[in-house]
Design a protein around this motif. Structure first.
Motif, PDB file in Angstrom:
ATOM      1  N   LEU A   1       0.904  -1.115  -0.005  1.00 54.65           N
ATOM      2  CA  LEU A   1       0.022  -0.049   0.054  1.00 54.65           C
ATOM      3  C   LEU A   1       0.846   1.271  -0.117  1.00 54.65           C
ATOM      4  N   LYS A   2       0.676   2.051  -0.962  1.00 54.17           N
ATOM      5  CA  LYS A   2       1.458   3.214  -1.288  1.00 54.17           C
ATOM      6  C   LYS A   2       0.818   4.412  -1.196  1.00 54.17           C
ATOM      7  N   ILE A   3       1.388   5.684  -0.677  1.00 58.82           N
ATOM      8  CA  ILE A   3       0.916   6.953  -0.384  1.00 58.82           C
ATOM      9  C   ILE A   3       2.072   7.942  -1.080  1.00 58.82           C
ATOM     10  N   LEU A   4       1.090   8.726  -2.013  1.00 61.14           N
ATOM     11  CA  LEU A   4       1.918   9.958  -2.457  1.00 61.14           C
ATOM     12  C   LEU A   4       2.078  11.153  -1.613  1.00 61.14           C
ATOM     13  N   LEU A   5       3.138  11.642  -1.268  1.00 59.61           N
ATOM     14  CA  LEU A   5       3.700  12.547  -0.533  1.00 59.61           C
ATOM     15  C   LEU A   5       4.263  13.692  -1.338  1.00 59.61           C
ATOM     16  N   SER A   6       4.298  15.135  -0.613  1.00 57.96           N
ATOM     17  CA  SER A   6       4.678  16.222  -1.473  1.00 57.96           C
ATOM     18  C   SER A   6       5.957  16.494  -0.634  1.00 57.96           C
ATOM     19  N   GLN A   7       6.896  17.172  -1.586  1.00 55.27           N
ATOM     20  CA  GLN A   7       8.032  17.598  -0.676  1.00 55.27           C
ATOM     21  C   GLN A   7       7.844  18.843   0.004  1.00 55.27           C
ATOM     22  N   ARG A   8       8.290  19.361   0.987  1.00 51.60           N
ATOM     23  CA  ARG A   8       8.135  20.751   1.559  1.00 51.60           C
ATOM     24  C   ARG A   8       9.688  21.174   1.743  1.00 51.60           C
ATOM     25  N   GLU A   9       9.884  22.115   0.865  1.00 51.14           N
ATOM     26  CA  GLU A   9      11.269  22.898   1.023  1.00 51.14           C
ATOM     27  C   GLU A   9      11.372  24.357   1.254  1.00 51.14           C
ATOM     28  N   LEU A  10      12.083  24.677   2.244  1.00 56.71           N
ATOM     29  CA  LEU A  10      12.165  26.003   2.602  1.00 56.71           C
ATOM     30  C   LEU A  10      13.700  26.502   3.225  1.00 56.71           C
ATOM     31  N   GLN A  11      14.211  27.363   2.716  1.00 57.94           N
ATOM     32  CA  GLN A  11      15.483  27.836   3.084  1.00 57.94           C
ATOM     33  C   GLN A  11      15.478  29.540   3.559  1.00 57.94           C
ATOM     34  N   ILE A  12      15.458  29.883   4.777  1.00 56.71           N
ATOM     35  CA  ILE A  12      15.323  31.063   5.162  1.00 56.71           C
ATOM     36  C   ILE A  12      16.948  31.595   5.545  1.00 56.71           C
ATOM     37  N   ASN A  13      17.361  32.587   4.737  1.00 60.54           N
ATOM     38  CA  ASN A  13      18.808  32.983   4.954  1.00 60.54           C
ATOM     39  C   ASN A  13      19.148  34.124   5.839  1.00 60.54           C
TER      40      ASN A  13
ATOM     41  N   THR B   1      17.389  28.200   9.905  1.00 58.31           N
ATOM     42  CA  THR B   1      15.997  27.409   9.657  1.00 58.31           C
ATOM     43  C   THR B   1      15.997  27.045   8.368  1.00 58.31           C
ATOM     44  N   LYS B   2      15.761  25.520   8.209  1.00 63.41           N
ATOM     45  CA  LYS B   2      15.802  24.798   6.777  1.00 63.41           C
ATOM     46  C   LYS B   2      14.792  23.721   7.169  1.00 63.41           C
ATOM     47  N   LEU B   3      14.130  23.938   5.995  1.00 67.78           N
ATOM     48  CA  LEU B   3      13.070  22.871   5.815  1.00 67.78           C
ATOM     49  C   LEU B   3      13.100  21.881   4.623  1.00 67.78           C
ATOM     50  N   ASN B   4      13.058  20.547   5.014  1.00 67.92           N
ATOM     51  CA  ASN B   4      13.169  19.776   3.810  1.00 67.92           C
ATOM     52  C   ASN B   4      12.359  18.304   4.234  1.00 67.92           C
ATOM     53  N   ASP B   5      11.128  18.332   4.409  1.00 70.28           N
ATOM     54  CA  ASP B   5      10.516  17.015   4.590  1.00 70.28           C
ATOM     55  C   ASP B   5       9.432  16.782   3.690  1.00 70.28           C
ATOM     56  N   TRP B   6       8.314  15.834   4.084  1.00 65.81           N
ATOM     57  CA  TRP B   6       7.344  15.486   3.417  1.00 65.81           C
ATOM     58  C   TRP B   6       6.006  15.775   3.951  1.00 65.81           C
ATOM     59  N   ILE B   7       5.104  16.160   3.227  1.00 66.20           N
ATOM     60  CA  ILE B   7       3.617  16.303   3.804  1.00 66.20           C
ATOM     61  C   ILE B   7       2.615  15.697   2.854  1.00 66.20           C
ATOM     62  N   VAL B   8       1.593  15.303   3.476  1.00 65.63           N
ATOM     63  CA  VAL B   8       0.318  15.014   2.807  1.00 65.63           C
ATOM     64  C   VAL B   8      -0.118  16.071   1.654  1.00 65.63           C
ATOM     65  N   THR B   9      -0.489  15.691   0.618  1.00 68.00           N
ATOM     66  CA  THR B   9      -0.703  16.640  -0.420  1.00 68.00           C
ATOM     67  C   THR B   9      -2.082  17.364  -0.294  1.00 68.00           C
TER      68      THR B   9
ATOM     69  N   LEU C   1       7.090  13.321   8.613  1.00 70.97           N
ATOM     70  CA  LEU C   1       6.269  14.438   8.037  1.00 70.97           C
ATOM     71  C   LEU C   1       6.084  15.486   8.843  1.00 70.97           C
ATOM     72  N   GLY C   2       5.627  16.737   8.002  1.00 68.71           N
ATOM     73  CA  GLY C   2       5.377  17.806   8.470  1.00 68.71           C
ATOM     74  C   GLY C   2       3.931  17.912   9.276  1.00 68.71           C
ATOM     75  N   PHE C   3       3.855  19.122   9.888  1.00 69.09           N
ATOM     76  CA  PHE C   3       2.431  19.349  10.722  1.00 69.09           C
ATOM     77  C   PHE C   3       2.279  18.086  11.525  1.00 69.09           C
ATOM     78  N   ASP C   4       0.799  17.713  11.523  1.00 63.69           N
ATOM     79  CA  ASP C   4       0.224  16.500  12.231  1.00 63.69           C
ATOM     80  C   ASP C   4      -0.147  15.632  11.194  1.00 63.69           C
ATOM     81  N   HIS C   5       0.687  15.504   9.897  1.00 67.91           N
ATOM     82  CA  HIS C   5       0.289  14.716   9.122  1.00 67.91           C
ATOM     83  C   HIS C   5       0.667  13.318   9.140  1.00 67.91           C
ATOM     84  N   THR C   6       1.361  12.670  10.243  1.00 65.95           N
ATOM     85  CA  THR C   6       1.430  11.382  10.502  1.00 65.95           C
ATOM     86  C   THR C   6       0.377  10.922  11.072  1.00 65.95           C
TER      87      THR C   6
END
Lengths: 241, 241
Positions: free
Chosen positions: A23-35, A40-48, A139-144
């Motif tokens: 059973l597979k799930i499609l996830l979206s990448q969440r990327e954010l770099q604040i210079n 603060t760097k973000l690179n994880d996955w979230i539910v679409t 996963l980001g947020f409460d998406h788990t």
């Protein structure tokens, strides 16, 4: 269509499919770099998902989100739960992310499951990726939790309604059906018992056609008949439980 | 607790109970008289609901709304659907009402059903009233549709899960059980067939106790055993459908 977004309501699409007995799930990448503010760097996955537009229904939002990610021929979507805990969002990276999107942290998210039939779709976005339910990334947020809730909903629902056929090709072998149940429920089924049970169901109809694969002997193909199923449900209405 | 309300998200509680062989729904009166601008007068009924507070979960909101209206011993609440059509609110009186409440017309409403067991509750508010599902007054907003959707959800659910017992007293007669099914599904059941079917269910347990009413012969009392039900479900897991 008014494309302004409602800043505190999102639709989250938990997109399921079956592939290689998993059973597979499609996830979206969440990327954010604040210079500016340091590390603060973000690179994880979230539910679409996405915020809903001012002038669309929830179902339209769910369909838009799916279409943005996937090209498909056959899909089933249904709402499974709405998440509104005031303490859903508390991790710093999630707060940073929402700030960037100009949204607050008191979000209400309407969850949809999408069931994509095997081999009936194509990914559209390179920043999306399929993951086995057994090997999920952080996963980001409460998406788990959203994902867990969607999976439990699916597990319960496939025992009560013929939803599993939405994940199979229109013509399937009994082996494929067994594997689908095993993958979703995470159990092992006794082969002979399973076949006996299935063959008793009048709405699973044998075709005069076989699937031939190399190194395997040809397997009977079946379809699920919605008509026959509906007639049986009507007749036996009371006390299915 | 932060009692500020989120102005675009409500919880709507469709509160069901059974009384005199009828499925009933608790509605709240909506009254508004605007003198300055002439004749706009509002006096109709709505499903019992409210905006959610900043610091409560959806479930807590549903429970708060119920407690405000009813004093009860036994209740079952579950989310059934979330309503977010952008064209939900278009009638002038609804717009006037929302303006008074300082809310916009792009509302997302999370629907809960509440099942109150007969004789296990007392009304608290005089502006609430029970209506038979067959004789509903004119309802504000899109609450006729919300109510219809809740009723359909309940009809479907009682055929698949033992939810009907939430609406019955703990000890019930087979006649009461039959009446409950008939009231919710709006059908007539054959008495003998119904009894035969029910008595085959191991989770409906005969008590060594009878209910005596004047002018009727004493009737056997039964309870629903959750333990036995759960064991049966576990054993027969696959293909309940």
């Amino acid at each position: 269509m008014d494309f302004r977004k409602i800043s505190n309501v999102t639709v989250e699409c938990v997109i399921f499919s079956l592939e290689n007995a998993e059973l597979k799930i499609l996830l979206s990448q969440r990327e954010l770099q604040i210079n500016t503010s340091g590390n603060t760097k973000l690179n994880d996955w979230i539910v679409t998902g996405d915020f809903i537009y001012k002038t669309e229904t929830l179902q339209q939002a769910a369909s838009r989100i799916l279409k943005y990610n996937i090209e498909y021929n056959q899909v089933h979507q249904e709402q499974f739960d709405t998440f509104g805990d005031p303490n859903r969002i508390w991790k710093e990276k999630d707060i940073v992310w929402l700030k960037k999107l100009d949204a607050g942290t008191r979000l209400v998210s309407v969850g949809y499951i999408s069931l994509l039939a095997a081999d009936m779709f194509k990914n559209k976005k390179s920043s999306s990726q399929w993951f086995s339910i057994k090997e999920l990334p952080e996963l980001g947020f409460d998406h788990t939790e959203i994902l867990k809730s969607a999976h439990e909903y699916l597990q319960k629902k496939i025992l009560m309604e013929p939803l599993i056929f939405e994940l199979l090709p229109n013509k399937f072998t009994l082996n494929e059906l067994q594997i689908a149940f095993e993958a979703i429920l995470d159990i092992q089924l006794d082969n002979r018992n399973f076949r006996k049970k299935v063959l008793r169901k009048k709405y699973i109809v044998l075709l005069d056609e076989k699937r031939t694969g190399f190194s395997k002997k040809p397997a009977n193909l079946y379809i699920f008949s919605k008509d026959i199923y509906n007639k049986i449900v009507e007749k036996n209405q009371l006390f299915i439980f």
